[in-house]
Structure formats: structure tokens, C-alpha cells
Design an enzyme around this catalytic site. Structure first.
Site, PDB file in Angstrom:
ATOM      1  N   HIS A 138      33.138  59.873  42.138  1.00  0.00           N
ATOM      2  CA  HIS A 138      32.773  58.455  42.022  1.00  0.00           C
ATOM      3  C   HIS A 138      32.706  58.119  40.540  1.00  0.00           C
ATOM      4  O   HIS A 138      32.180  58.901  39.743  1.00  0.00           O
ATOM      5  CB  HIS A 138      31.446  58.124  42.692  1.00  0.00           C
ATOM      6  CG  HIS A 138      31.173  56.643  42.686  1.00  0.00           C
ATOM      7  ND1 HIS A 138      31.792  55.785  43.570  1.00  0.00           N
ATOM      8  CD2 HIS A 138      30.425  55.870  41.867  1.00  0.00           C
ATOM      9  CE1 HIS A 138      31.407  54.537  43.299  1.00  0.00           C
ATOM     10  NE2 HIS A 138      30.581  54.568  42.278  1.00  0.00           N
ATOM     11  N   ASP A 163      52.897  32.225  41.373  1.00  0.00           N
ATOM     12  CA  ASP A 163      53.577  33.067  42.363  1.00  0.00           C
ATOM     13  C   ASP A 163      54.822  32.384  42.916  1.00  0.00           C
ATOM     14  O   ASP A 163      55.708  33.029  43.459  1.00  0.00           O
ATOM     15  CB  ASP A 163      52.628  33.449  43.499  1.00  0.00           C
ATOM     16  CG  ASP A 163      51.989  32.240  44.170  1.00  0.00           C
ATOM     17  OD1 ASP A 163      52.721  31.417  44.741  1.00  0.00           O
ATOM     18  OD2 ASP A 163      50.755  32.132  44.128  1.00  0.00           O
ATOM     19  N   ASP A 197      40.192  31.327  41.655  1.00  0.00           N
ATOM     20  CA  ASP A 197      38.767  31.005  41.756  1.00  0.00           C
ATOM     21  C   ASP A 197      38.239  30.524  40.408  1.00  0.00           C
ATOM     22  O   ASP A 197      38.861  30.758  39.363  1.00  0.00           O
ATOM     23  CB  ASP A 197      37.986  32.228  42.227  1.00  0.00           C
ATOM     24  CG  ASP A 197      38.319  32.590  43.671  1.00  0.00           C
ATOM     25  OD1 ASP A 197      38.709  31.684  44.421  1.00  0.00           O
ATOM     26  OD2 ASP A 197      38.192  33.774  44.033  1.00  0.00           O
ATOM     27  N   GLU A 224      52.222  26.881  34.562  1.00  0.00           N
ATOM     28  CA  GLU A 224      51.511  28.156  34.772  1.00  0.00           C
ATOM     29  C   GLU A 224      51.178  28.763  33.416  1.00  0.00           C
ATOM     30  O   GLU A 224      52.041  28.899  32.560  1.00  0.00           O
ATOM     31  CB  GLU A 224      52.381  29.112  35.586  1.00  0.00           C
ATOM     32  CG  GLU A 224      51.928  30.557  35.578  1.00  0.00           C
ATOM     33  CD  GLU A 224      50.548  30.767  36.181  1.00  0.00           C
ATOM     34  OE1 GLU A 224      49.707  31.417  35.515  1.00  0.00           O
ATOM     35  OE2 GLU A 224      50.296  30.268  37.299  1.00  0.00           O
ATOM     36  N   PRO A 226      40.746  32.281  33.557  1.00  0.00           N
ATOM     37  CA  PRO A 226      41.572  31.153  33.140  1.00  0.00           C
ATOM     38  C   PRO A 226      41.500  29.970  34.098  1.00  0.00           C
ATOM     39  O   PRO A 226      41.878  28.856  33.728  1.00  0.00           O
ATOM     40  CB  PRO A 226      42.988  31.740  33.097  1.00  0.00           C
ATOM     41  CG  PRO A 226      42.931  32.929  33.983  1.00  0.00           C
ATOM     42  CD  PRO A 226      41.540  33.479  33.846  1.00  0.00           C
ATOM     43  N   ASP A 261      49.235  25.962  29.067  1.00  0.00           N
ATOM     44  CA  ASP A 261      47.897  25.669  29.581  1.00  0.00           C
ATOM     45  C   ASP A 261      47.930  24.379  30.398  1.00  0.00           C
ATOM     46  O   ASP A 261      48.233  23.307  29.876  1.00  0.00           O
ATOM     47  CB  ASP A 261      46.925  25.540  28.413  1.00  0.00           C
ATOM     48  CG  ASP A 261      45.484  25.368  28.857  1.00  0.00           C
ATOM     49  OD1 ASP A 261      45.235  25.170  30.063  1.00  0.00           O
ATOM     50  OD2 ASP A 261      44.597  25.434  27.993  1.00  0.00           O
ATOM     51  N   GLY A 262      47.594  24.479  31.678  1.00  0.00           N
ATOM     52  CA  GLY A 262      47.606  23.309  32.543  1.00  0.00           C
ATOM     53  C   GLY A 262      46.582  22.263  32.155  1.00  0.00           C
ATOM     54  O   GLY A 262      46.810  21.053  32.331  1.00  0.00           O
ATOM     55  N   SER A 310      35.836  55.444  44.305  1.00  0.00           N
ATOM     56  CA  SER A 310      35.285  56.570  45.053  1.00  0.00           C
ATOM     57  C   SER A 310      36.410  57.218  45.837  1.00  0.00           C
ATOM     58  O   SER A 310      37.322  56.532  46.309  1.00  0.00           O
ATOM     59  CB  SER A 310      34.193  56.128  46.030  1.00  0.00           C
ATOM     60  OG  SER A 310      32.988  55.861  45.367  1.00  0.00           O
ATOM     61  N   HIS A 346      50.525  28.269  51.249  1.00  0.00           N
ATOM     62  CA  HIS A 346      51.542  27.456  50.583  1.00  0.00           C
ATOM     63  C   HIS A 346      52.075  26.335  51.462  1.00  0.00           C
ATOM     64  O   HIS A 346      52.370  25.243  50.963  1.00  0.00           O
ATOM     65  CB  HIS A 346      52.671  28.367  50.101  1.00  0.00           C
ATOM     66  CG  HIS A 346      52.243  29.315  49.028  1.00  0.00           C
ATOM     67  ND1 HIS A 346      52.421  30.681  49.112  1.00  0.00           N
ATOM     68  CD2 HIS A 346      51.606  29.091  47.853  1.00  0.00           C
ATOM     69  CE1 HIS A 346      51.929  31.247  48.022  1.00  0.00           C
ATOM     70  NE2 HIS A 346      51.418  30.319  47.251  1.00  0.00           N
ATOM     71  N   GLU A 374      40.923  74.597  51.546  1.00  0.00           N
ATOM     72  CA  GLU A 374      39.832  75.431  51.050  1.00  0.00           C
ATOM     73  C   GLU A 374      38.531  74.650  50.852  1.00  0.00           C
ATOM     74  O   GLU A 374      37.592  75.179  50.321  1.00  0.00           O
ATOM     75  CB  GLU A 374      40.254  76.076  49.729  1.00  0.00           C
ATOM     76  CG  GLU A 374      41.479  76.959  49.830  1.00  0.00           C
ATOM     77  CD  GLU A 374      42.802  76.188  49.817  1.00  0.00           C
ATOM     78  OE1 GLU A 374      43.860  76.811  49.997  1.00  0.00           O
ATOM     79  OE2 GLU A 374      42.766  74.942  49.622  1.00  0.00           O
ATOM     80  N   SER A 375      38.429  73.372  51.209  1.00  0.00           N
ATOM     81  CA  SER A 375      37.257  72.497  51.197  1.00  0.00           C
ATOM     82  C   SER A 375      37.596  71.127  50.626  1.00  0.00           C
ATOM     83  O   SER A 375      38.418  70.416  51.199  1.00  0.00           O
ATOM     84  CB  SER A 375      36.066  73.116  50.464  1.00  0.00           C
ATOM     85  OG  SER A 375      34.901  72.376  50.798  1.00  0.00           O
ATOM     86  N   CYS A 432      36.338  77.187  49.075  1.00  0.00           N
ATOM     87  CA  CYS A 432      35.911  78.326  49.884  1.00  0.00           C
ATOM     88  C   CYS A 432      36.789  79.538  49.586  1.00  0.00           C
ATOM     89  O   CYS A 432      37.978  79.391  49.291  1.00  0.00           O
ATOM     90  CB  CYS A 432      36.013  77.987  51.371  1.00  0.00           C
ATOM     91  SG  CYS A 432      34.950  76.611  51.864  1.00  0.00           S
ATOM     92  N   GLN A 477      44.226  37.735  31.803  1.00  0.00           N
ATOM     93  CA  GLN A 477      43.755  38.443  32.993  1.00  0.00           C
ATOM     94  C   GLN A 477      44.594  39.691  33.238  1.00  0.00           C
ATOM     95  O   GLN A 477      45.647  39.884  32.611  1.00  0.00           O
ATOM     96  CB  GLN A 477      43.857  37.529  34.219  1.00  0.00           C
ATOM     97  CG  GLN A 477      45.266  37.034  34.458  1.00  0.00           C
ATOM     98  CD  GLN A 477      45.315  35.732  35.221  1.00  0.00           C
ATOM     99  OE1 GLN A 477      44.342  35.290  35.833  1.00  0.00           O
ATOM    100  NE2 GLN A 477      46.466  35.087  35.199  1.00  0.00           N
TER     101      GLN A 477
END
Length: 444
Positions: free
Chosen positions: A68, A229, A302, A249, A306, A280-281, A55, A205, A62-63, A83, A174
């Protein structure tokens, strides 16, 4: 023109969903559409919502131009209001249709303020003015307000950023992005969720590493799952007692983005004691030999995308197997306030695997994480206890290393839990979860 303004109501269909979710592209396009039509831009304010939708409004002399978007439908609703007759809003319409890659658009023009229905009043402009005129030096300056918003069902975090996105790439796992926020510096997000920022990453950390390192002083080999990271291994490698630190990682783009735009966090990737593996861990843990590591830190996102597989009983059982007899597992264990149901469930899982008396929860305040209160778990396979630590050594280390959050007093204080957290961990009933969770629950 026989009206004060022209107002075009626009609907763009079959737009690029990717572009409809890109706040930087939309803000730039809306400003350019105004300028191309000859308007004088004064301010732009735009919000990106997680997981999708933008959004915003461009205020012109002029306005205004407003929008959205619904990326999931490839749809944008746009208002173009000018305007006077010096700016042609249809020029903006044509520009935006191309910029959004719209399949087609529909529009309706209204004339606002029909002059034959209005009566002009004479008044003293100077008497109405309560602020000084804008200095000539400021004319033509555009104020940009571009916002990133991580929004869940009941709460949201909004951070203003520069509008110039520093990094945006899609991996097989991701979307990896870095924004330049005004309050917290560069910010890493994964699929629209905040992972870390330059100005508060040290809290997470330092707490996920130094608490176990001063509680389990015999640790020589450490494994970090996730943590691309680089902040967790940066803190671990401050400890000379560690002979080896392995970081696994799954997404190399996370490492790339942080090397480029969060260099203070990614500073330790060239350390000779670091074994960096891009894989892959979950598979790594499955293939790991029994009893290999003294310390295993699950530095996961979270439990979605992955990171979802890192929140299962089967995975934690495998981690337990890979620990030495006196080894320790540390995890980020979500917020007790944000999603109490997940918080309760994972601690119940830890206790089934490690034992009721071997699992400890501790807390830290992280401003850019949901609710600001975040938890970590300390799970011991042997007799290591997080409150049996060398306070003097922790104090000396914290001062010598110039730590920003962890110290000898924070170590102990972090395990002093509020009553509602104690209730969740001891009870875990549907009623207590419903009472404390910031997210809605379907539990009756």
C-alpha cells in the site's frame, strides 16, 4: 530452514511520489520482483485510488507480495512472504527499492510457522480435494486484476483495466490519462476523474447537443467551451443547419489523447465546418462580440482545476452577453445526488441571469459518472422552450443517424424530474441538500 515461511515487513521512504501513484508501474514492479526472486506468479490484483494511493497483492505459488502506498509522503508499506526455501524474498526487496526510487528502507524478517512448535498431521489429500487439479496448459498463466478507482469521501467507482496504460501525460493544467477498461473500453481521465469511456460517452454527447438543436431550430452558429474529447462537436456536426461550429479547448493533450485512443469520439476534428481553437475558453468568452452565437454549450469538467472558472456567475453572465437575442446556453450541471450543494448553487445562478422561467433541468443516466444520474441545463435568452420541438423530425433524425440514446421520446422524458430534484431546485435549503447529497456537507 526451520520454519514454514519467511515474512519480511518493509517500509520504503523517500520514494518517488509520481511512482507511488502509478498503479501500472507498481503492478509491473511487484510482478517483476516476484519473478526475479524465482517465484511463480499466479495472480495480481491492484487498485488505484483517486486522487492518490495504490493497494495491491501479487499471489505467488510460494505465498504473496503485498503493498500500500502513500504518494503524498513518498512512502510504501510492503509485505514479502515466501514459503519454503526456493525463493529469496530479499531479492524482491532489492528490486523494489530500486524500482520505487526509494531513498532508504527499513525491514524486519519474521520466521513464520516455527517447525519445532508444529506437529505434522497425516491426511488423505485426495479426500480433501473438491476441485480438479489445474490443467498443465494453464500452468504459468498469470491472472491480472488491475483496477482504477475514482474515490470521493463517501462513494467510489472501480473499473478493472488491462494494466497497460495507453496514455499518460501532464499538461500545464492537468494529468491526462487513458486506460483500457474491460467493461467500458478505453477511458479518458483528467486528474484521476472519469471524463468519458468508449461504451457510454454517447449518452452525454447526444443529450448535450440534440436536445437544444431540436428545440432551437434556428441555430446557425454554435460554440463549445471544453469538450476536447470531440464528442460534442461530433454530434453537433450531424446537423446540416449549422453553418459554423467553434470548439475552444484549453488543453491540447486532451485532443491528442482522444485522437489516439478514442477515435470514434474524436472523429470530427477534420470537419471543414469546425473551427478548432486551443486556448482558454474563459478568455475567449470575455473577448467575444455581443450576440455572436445562437447556441453555446459549456462542456466542462467538474468545478476543479482548469474547469473551476467555468462555474462562476461572472462567466455565465458573459455567456449570456455572447448569445443572440433568442440564443440558448447548455451546460453539464453536475449530479443532483452526488453534490447537491453545487447543483443547487449553479441553478440559482442560472436563474438570476436568464430568469426563473427560462431555466430548465434535464437528466440522463451515465453509468461511469458519480451516482449514475447526471444533469444538464437548458437556459434560454429568448422564447425557445425545450419541450416545444418537432417530435417527428427528432424521430427521423435519430433513426437516420443511428443514435444510441437520444430519440423523440427521451427528449421529453428527460425533463420529467424526480420529486427530490424538484425539491432541490425549488427549495435549495440546507436541510434538503443534506437529505439528498451523497457527499458530506458542513452545513448545519
Amino acid at each position: 530452514m526451520n520454519a514454514l515461511g519467511r515474512h519480511i515487513l518493509v517500509e520504503f521512504y523517500d520514494c518517488s511520489p509520481e511512482l507511488m501513484n502509478d498503479v501500472v508501474h507498481i503492478e509491473n514492479s511487484m510482478v517483476a520482483a516476484a519473478e526475479t526472486a524465482g517465484a511463480t506468479v499466479i495472480n495480481s490484483t491492484f487498485h488505484h485510488f483517486s486522487p492518490y494511493g495504490v493497494s495491491g497483492v501479487v499471489v505467488i505459488q510460494e505465498s504473496h507480495l503485498a503493498i500500500h502506498t502513500w504518494p503524498e509522503y513518498g512512502y510504501a508499506a510492503v509485505d514479502l512472504f515466501t514459503c519454503g526455501d526456493s525463493v529469496d524474498p530479499w531479492v524482491s526487496y532489492t528490486y523494489l527499492k530500486e524500482a520505487f526510487e526509494a531513498g532508504h528502507g527499513s525491514s524486519m524478517e519474521l520466521r513464520r510457522g516455527q517447525l519445532n512448535l508444529l506437529k505434522r498431521n497425516d491426511f488423505n489429500l485426495e479426500a480433501l480435494r473438491d476441485v480438479s487439479a489445474k490443467p498443465d496448459a494453464e500452468l504459468g498463466t498469470i491472472t491480472r486484476d488491475v483496477w482504477f478507482t475514482e474515490r470521493d469521501e463517501n462513494i467510489a467507482l472501480s473499473l478493472k483495466h488491462s494494466g497497460n496504460q495507453l496514455y499518460k501525460k501532464d499538461s500545464p493544467f492537468q494529468r491526462v490519462e487513458v486506460f483500457e477498461t474491460l467493461a467500458y473500453g478505453n477511458m479518458l481521465t483528467l486528474d484521476g476523474m472519469v471524463m468519458c469511456t468508449q461504451k457510454d460517452e454517447y449518452v452525454y454527447h447526444e443529450m448535450i447537443t440534440h436536445v437544444p438543436m431540436f428545440s432551437h431550430t434556428k441555430a446557425k452558429r454554435a460554440l463549445v467551451i471544453g469538450g476536447g474529447d470531440g464528442g460534442t462537436v461530433r454530434e453537433l456536426l450531424r446537423h446540416e443547419q449549422l453553418d459554423e461550429v467553434t470548439l475552444v479547448e484549453i488543453d491540447e493533450l486532451v485532443i491528442e489523447a482522444c485522437k489516439l485512443h478514442l477515435p470514434e469520439t474524436a472523429v470530427a476534428f477534420d470537419n471543414p465546418r469546425l473551427n478548432l481553437l486551443v486556448e482558454d475558453g474563459i478568455k475567449y468568452i470575455h473577448d467575444c462580440e455581443d450576440g455572436r452565437y445562437d447556441l453555446i454549450i459549456i462542456d466542462s469538467a467538474d468545478p476543479v482545476g482548469p474547469g473551476e472558472g467555468l462555474f462562476t456567475a461572472e462567466f455565465y453572465q458573459e455567456v449570456h452577453r455572447c448569445l443572440t437575442p433568442d440564443g440558448v446556453m447548455i451546460t453539464q450541471s453536475e449530479s443532483p445526488r452526488f453534490n447537491s450543494a453545487v447543483f443547487v448553487e449553479i441553478y440559482e445562478t442560472y436563474k438570476r441571469i436568464f430568469g426563473d422561467t427560462k431555466v430548465h433541468c434535464y437528466l440522463a443516466g451515465i453509468p461511469t459518472y458519480p451516482t449514475g444520474t447526471w444533469s444538464f441545463s437548458y437556459c434560454s435568452k429568448g422564447d425557445s422552450h425545450p419541450l416545444l420541438y418537432d417530435k417527428a423530425a427528432a424521430a427521423k433524425f435519430s433513426e437516420a443517424q443511428g443514435l444510441k440514446y437520444y430519440n423523440e421520446d427521451i427528449h421529453a422524458a428527460a425533463f420529467a424530474l424526480p420529486n427530490f430534484v424538484k425539491e432541490l431546485l425549488a427549495d435549495g435549503s440546507k436541510n434538503s441538500i443534506k437529505a439528498y447529497s451523497a457527499e458530506s456537507t458542513n452545513e448545519q
